[in-house]
Design a protein around this motif. Sequence first.
Motif, PDB file in Angstrom:
ATOM      1  N   VAL A 238      43.824  48.399  49.400  1.00  0.00           N
ATOM      2  CA  VAL A 238      43.172  49.460  48.623  1.00  0.00           C
ATOM      3  C   VAL A 238      42.565  48.830  47.383  1.00  0.00           C
ATOM      4  N   PHE A 239      41.555  49.476  46.836  1.00  0.00           N
ATOM      5  CA  PHE A 239      40.923  48.994  45.611  1.00  0.00           C
ATOM      6  C   PHE A 239      41.276  49.959  44.483  1.00  0.00           C
TER       7      PHE A 239
ATOM      8  N   LYS B  21      40.836  56.032  39.940  1.00  0.00           N
ATOM      9  CA  LYS B  21      40.457  56.235  41.329  1.00  0.00           C
ATOM     10  C   LYS B  21      40.954  55.087  42.196  1.00  0.00           C
ATOM     11  N   ILE B  22      41.215  55.408  43.449  1.00  0.00           N
ATOM     12  CA  ILE B  22      41.650  54.420  44.435  1.00  0.00           C
ATOM     13  C   ILE B  22      40.759  54.560  45.661  1.00  0.00           C
ATOM     14  N   SER B  23      40.201  53.447  46.102  1.00  0.00           N
ATOM     15  CA  SER B  23      39.309  53.439  47.267  1.00  0.00           C
ATOM     16  C   SER B  23      40.026  52.799  48.448  1.00  0.00           C
TER      17      SER B  23
ATOM     18  N   ILE C  82      47.592  57.473  43.854  1.00  0.00           N
ATOM     19  CA  ILE C  82      46.878  58.115  42.732  1.00  0.00           C
ATOM     20  C   ILE C  82      47.865  58.733  41.755  1.00  0.00           C
ATOM     21  N   VAL C  83      48.912  59.366  42.285  1.00  0.00           N
ATOM     22  CA  VAL C  83      49.927  59.979  41.408  1.00  0.00           C
ATOM     23  C   VAL C  83      50.602  58.913  40.556  1.00  0.00           C
ATOM     24  N   VAL C  84      50.957  57.783  41.175  1.00  0.00           N
ATOM     25  CA  VAL C  84      51.622  56.706  40.437  1.00  0.00           C
ATOM     26  C   VAL C  84      50.669  56.081  39.413  1.00  0.00           C
ATOM     27  N   LEU C  85      49.394  55.947  39.788  1.00  0.00           N
ATOM     28  CA  LEU C  85      48.405  55.356  38.885  1.00  0.00           C
ATOM     29  C   LEU C  85      48.240  56.190  37.620  1.00  0.00           C
ATOM     30  N   LYS C  86      48.224  57.506  37.744  1.00  0.00           N
ATOM     31  CA  LYS C  86      48.049  58.377  36.574  1.00  0.00           C
ATOM     32  C   LYS C  86      49.223  58.275  35.607  1.00  0.00           C
ATOM     33  N   ILE C  87      50.412  57.992  36.140  1.00  0.00           N
ATOM     34  CA  ILE C  87      51.602  57.898  35.273  1.00  0.00           C
ATOM     35  C   ILE C  87      51.700  56.524  34.616  1.00  0.00           C
ATOM     36  N   PHE C  88      51.414  55.462  35.394  1.00  0.00           N
ATOM     37  CA  PHE C  88      51.642  54.095  34.917  1.00  0.00           C
ATOM     38  C   PHE C  88      50.349  53.308  34.757  1.00  0.00           C
ATOM     39  N   ASN C  89      49.272  53.967  34.426  1.00  0.00           N
ATOM     40  CA  ASN C  89      47.999  53.267  34.230  1.00  0.00           C
ATOM     41  C   ASN C  89      48.101  52.305  33.043  1.00  0.00           C
ATOM     42  N   GLY C  90      47.891  51.010  33.303  1.00  0.00           N
ATOM     43  CA  GLY C  90      47.979  49.997  32.257  1.00  0.00           C
ATOM     44  C   GLY C  90      49.385  49.566  31.933  1.00  0.00           C
ATOM     45  N   LYS C  91      50.380  50.017  32.718  1.00  0.00           N
ATOM     46  CA  LYS C  91      51.785  49.678  32.462  1.00  0.00           C
ATOM     47  C   LYS C  91      52.439  49.202  33.754  1.00  0.00           C
ATOM     48  N   CYS C  92      53.605  48.592  33.614  1.00  0.00           N
ATOM     49  CA  CYS C  92      54.395  48.218  34.776  1.00  0.00           C
ATOM     50  C   CYS C  92      55.142  49.444  35.292  1.00  0.00           C
ATOM     51  N   VAL C  93      55.295  49.529  36.593  1.00  0.00           N
ATOM     52  CA  VAL C  93      56.000  50.661  37.206  1.00  0.00           C
ATOM     53  C   VAL C  93      57.499  50.369  37.143  1.00  0.00           C
ATOM     54  N   THR C  94      58.189  50.970  36.187  1.00  0.00           N
ATOM     55  CA  THR C  94      59.616  50.710  35.979  1.00  0.00           C
ATOM     56  C   THR C  94      60.332  52.018  35.658  1.00  0.00           C
TER      57      THR C  94
END
Length: 390
Positions: free
Chosen positions: A267-268, A275-277, A291-303
């Motif tokens: 995915v891009f 957005k995710i392509s 997309i849900v995870v991206l909105k929460i952790f945009n610019g951060k590590c998923v922790t």
Amino acid sequence: RQMCIRDRSRLGTKKTVQDFQKYMKKIKKVVHDLFILGFPLSGVAERYGIPQPKLSAFKKQVIREAYSQNRDLLEHPCHRLPGGIMFGDETFFGNKKNYNSEVAFVSNDFKILAAGPVEKENLEQYIKDVFFGIDNSLLKQLKVFISDGEKAYKKLMRMLNKNIIHIQQIHDPRERGTIFINKYERLGPHLLHYQIKTNWKAFNGGKKELVLEWSIKLIRKKIFHGRGRPTKDQIQSAWRQLCGSRWRQKYEMYKFYKTKQEGTAKVFVNPETNKISLRAGSSKWMKDLLIVVLKIFNGKCVTSNMVEGKHSQVKGKGNLRKQQDIVYQHQEFVFNAYVAEHGHLPPITLHGRYLWKYLVKPKKKEKKAYDLWSNGTQFAQLSLMAFITS
């Protein structure tokens, strides 16, 4: 003797109103140093001249009184659930080798929703009891749940029977940096488990192409009981009762997913536009989860650092250590959580005069005397009036 206007009790013959005012002022300072400023017992004991065991017993008494008088306030704090996001994790007291620990569920605005003691032997049941102690209105709002790799949290998400995205950060040193994004979908009496495996730095940075590992697994539940294999008519009848008019489509999906589906996809990710392509091998369900995870952790590590930070805040505020009594340890945890979030103690009434003899010491009568010197040695000579009245 002075008499109290509330309970009609009288002061002792050697206790004055000024002594009580002095005591109230000092006991408030002791409580402020212990719970608000979080000073260690040894320093507070030395400052006020109180034996450390006595001060420790006083601290425990304050926490027990506060818990008994404000149990609902401490156990079930009324908080909202912004964004439908919740974090969950356990924390150890003392060395990691002991299994004396506390589980806490935290909202996205850094507020504790529920907490409770857990034990290693029956961890799943303890976590379940604490989780379902949360107000039902908050559980209905839950959309995203973030935790570590503990299996008990996966079972919680299945029990809720709704489309909740479950993000797991793996703490195992062999898989450090790995996250799993899970979702469960009802398929008749069974569940479809959608899972994506990626790196926790997937959304930390600019535009990039991600390579994902994905799988779709069927979690079967028992429909028929008793001996013998069910006939084709019995199977179709059961699916018709459970799924209604669309039972044929769901039954065909069930037969397809009886074998586990897995693979890799690309995915891009564009953090600037959220957005995710889709790329080679990817599907729409992957895009919906990411997309849900991206909105929460945009610019951060998923922790799950939100709940881990709350644990550190609460334990650091009260200098929490492992206690022999697990019930008192839980009372101490929720008490310090309240103090850390509100900056003050809950309403509390202390009965009795704790630490009175250490905070209000009797005054020594000064005897009038004058200094004399004899053979190079100084000594005090009482005056005649002081000698007669002594």
